[in-house]
Design an enzyme around this catalytic site. Structure first.
Site, PDB file in Angstrom:
ATOM      1  N   GLU A 199       1.478   6.189  -7.149  1.00 19.82           N
ATOM      2  CA  GLU A 199       0.516   7.042  -7.566  1.00 19.82           C
ATOM      3  C   GLU A 199       1.044   8.668  -7.601  1.00 19.82           C
ATOM      4  O   GLU A 199       0.728   9.418  -8.386  1.00 19.82           O
ATOM      5  CB  GLU A 199      -0.698   6.846  -6.555  1.00 19.82           C
ATOM      6  N   GLU A 217       0.964  -1.153  -0.072  1.00 24.71           N
ATOM      7  CA  GLU A 217       0.057   0.034   0.024  1.00 24.71           C
ATOM      8  C   GLU A 217       0.800   1.366   0.066  1.00 24.71           C
ATOM      9  O   GLU A 217       0.510   2.249  -0.681  1.00 24.71           O
ATOM     10  CB  GLU A 217      -1.019   0.063   1.264  1.00 24.71           C
TER      11      GLU A 217
END
Length: 151
Positions: free
Chosen positions: A98, A91
Site C-alpha cells: 500500500e 499484514e
C-alpha cells in the site's frame, strides 16, 4: 573504490512518518544489528499506524494465550503460532505494498493501483480466515470441555 551512492529521494510528507535517523535507510545496512533495527522500525510503524495490524496482534496473543492456558500439545500451539505469524507477516507485506502504491500514484486514482491494494488486502483476509479456522478447530473442543465441566 567505493560505489557511487545517489542522493536519497526527498518527499515533503515523509518527515512526519519517518524519523530523521531513517534518512539514509535506503542504503544497504552496515551490519546485522542495523538490519534488525530497520526491521523493528517497520513492525513498530505498522503497529502504530495500521489498525488491522493491532487487531491481528491482539487476536494472535489471545489465541496463543488460550492455547497455553488450555495446555494444548506443543505441536498444536506451534501450528496456531505459525498461522498467526503468517497473518502478521502478510499484514506487513500489505502495508508495504500500500505504501509503495501510494508513493507511486500519489493522490491520483489508477485501476491497477486499486487491484494491487485489493489483492494484498485479500491475501491478508484469506490468511486470517485460515488462521481463524485452524485456531478454532484446535481451541474450541478443549475450551468447550472446560466450560461444560464448570457447570
Amino acid at each position: 573504490m567505493s560505489p557511487k551512492v545517489s542522493s536519497s529521494p526527498t518527499n515533503n510528507s515523509l518527515p512526519t512518518l519517518v524519523s530523521k535517523d531513517r534518512e539514509l535507510s535506503w542504503q544497504i545496512a552496515s551490519n546485522l544489528f542495523v538490519s534488525f533495527k530497520y526491521a523493528w522500525a517497520g513492525i513498530t510503524y505498522a503497529f502504530q499506524t495500521q489498525r488491522n495490524f493491532r487487531i491481528h496482534v491482539a487476536v494472535c496473543a489471545l489465541a496463543i494465550g488460550l492455547s497455553v492456558f488450555l495446555r494444548l500439545e506443543t505441536v498444536k500451539v506451534s501450528i496456531i503460532a505459525v498461522t498467526s505469524g503468517l497473518v502478521l507477516t502478510l499484514e506487513l507485506v500489505n502495508t508495504a505494498i500500500e505504501s509503495i502504491v501510494d508513493l507511486t500514484v500519489k493522490q491520483s486514482y489508477h485501476e491497477l493501483a486499486k487491484v494491487a491494494k485489493d489483492c494484498a488486502a485479500g491475501a491478508v483476509l484469506v490468511s486470517a480466515l485460515v488462521a481463524l479456522l485452524i485456531a478454532s478447530t484446535l481451541i474450541l473442543p478443549p475450551l468447550t470441555t472446560l466450560i461444560l465441566s464448570t457447570f
